[in-house]
Design a protein around this motif. Sequence first.
Motif, PDB file in Angstrom:
ATOM      1  N   TYR A  59      11.845 -44.902   6.736  1.00 36.16           N
ATOM      2  CA  TYR A  59      10.978 -46.016   6.352  1.00 36.16           C
ATOM      3  C   TYR A  59      11.517 -46.721   5.100  1.00 36.16           C
ATOM      4  O   TYR A  59      11.582 -47.956   5.053  1.00 36.16           O
ATOM      5  N   ARG A  63      12.603 -50.554   5.151  1.00 34.61           N
ATOM      6  CA  ARG A  63      11.799 -51.468   4.343  1.00 34.61           C
ATOM      7  C   ARG A  63      12.671 -52.170   3.309  1.00 34.61           C
ATOM      8  O   ARG A  63      12.659 -53.392   3.186  1.00 34.61           O
ATOM      9  N   GLN A  67      13.328 -56.088   3.966  1.00 34.67           N
ATOM     10  CA  GLN A  67      12.582 -56.884   2.984  1.00 34.67           C
ATOM     11  C   GLN A  67      13.543 -57.723   2.128  1.00 34.67           C
ATOM     12  O   GLN A  67      13.312 -58.905   1.898  1.00 34.67           O
ATOM     13  N   ARG A 119       4.034 -48.204  10.394  1.00 32.79           N
ATOM     14  CA  ARG A 119       5.241 -48.598   9.660  1.00 32.79           C
ATOM     15  C   ARG A 119       6.117 -49.498  10.519  1.00 32.79           C
ATOM     16  O   ARG A 119       6.768 -50.412  10.002  1.00 32.79           O
ATOM     17  N   VAL A 123       7.390 -53.155   9.246  1.00 37.57           N
ATOM     18  CA  VAL A 123       8.797 -53.555   9.142  1.00 37.57           C
ATOM     19  C   VAL A 123       9.103 -54.717  10.096  1.00 37.57           C
ATOM     20  O   VAL A 123       9.851 -55.635   9.742  1.00 37.57           O
TER      21      VAL A 123
END
Lengths: 194, 194
Positions: A59, A63, A67, A119, A123
């Motif tokens: 994760y 992420r 991101q 999650r 994402v």
Amino acid sequence: MAIIDYPALPQRERILKIAAQLFARHGYHAVGMSDLQKAVGLGRGALYHHIRSKEDLLYEILREYIQELGVTAESIRDAEADPTRRVALLGEHLVRKIASNQAELTVCFKELHSLSADRHSEVLGYHARYERIWRECMEEGARKGQFRPYSYIVFKGILGMYFYSYLWMQPNLPQAADDIAEHFVELTLRMLAP
Amino acid sequence: MAIIDYPALPQRERILKIAAQLFARHGYHAVGMSDLQKAVGLGRGALYHHIRSKEDLLYEILREYIQELGVTAESIRDAEADPTRRVALLGEHLVRKIASNQAELTVCFKELHSLSADRHSEVLGYHARYERIWRECMEEGARKGQFRPYSYIVFKGILGMYFYSYLWMQPNLPQAADDIAEHFVELTLRMLAP
């Protein structure tokens, strides 16, 4: 090829870099916490001091990198008003990001489905935010007459060309990344030409 | 989305089609033989009558589909002497193959690394054989002045556009496959133009 260690990084970041290489090479499900312990050279207790679970590692990698793609793309959008120059900057950034973080981006492209449902959605949201910047750039270029009329298939075809490069790009060859960026931007403009 | 069953197929082929859907959706490592038993509605003994192991299933899927790509590509090469028309036929075939066997092609693109070393090399060989037909077509088109000079990056960029489409193509929409094939061929010719 040997796993790169990054001894100068803080322990937590070092663990993420090493985990990304293991996941990219063997697939997320094939890597156990004991493999990771061995690769980072830490005992079970010391490793769990830094991370809570294997899925947390996955994760954090997804992420962080997806991101960041979105954040940089938004700053490119805000800094460059011209769609032709903007699409070139977006393309260059994406090639360089894949080239310099190939293990992490490989994990992003291949292991998204291995995240838990919550999650996974989170994402996917970052990914959609990133793609939106490209789409809006193509739509704006079309309105200004610089690009062909917007087409979802052309949009996906262009991004596919970039995204798929994580599979064949040779890492640790900075000049190759420059060469790929230059060619891909030229191809992107050919694909978008009115 | 529900798993499609294919009750009219011989049992072994039916098992392969259902396994491909499970592997494509959840990833090869996350699917157990008990999940497959449940999905095909067969007891353990009956299932093992048709297949020996989970890895055998993966191998059969990858081998069949990647080998077939190469065989068809070679027949396209032998039937069409003109590089421009040939590259269009190769592109159309690839889009239609992905569209009509999306689960199997997803497994091909995502799970190659899950094969044992020997089988991995074997299947990589089929993939190389397929890509060679594209490369030779681009090289020949360049020699004849129909295409730009051959470039490895352009070659990989074009194939990436096609290959990546397994991720976003909507299955069960034949008119969408036609539309994608038409756009991708047009994009391919733009990318290759002298």
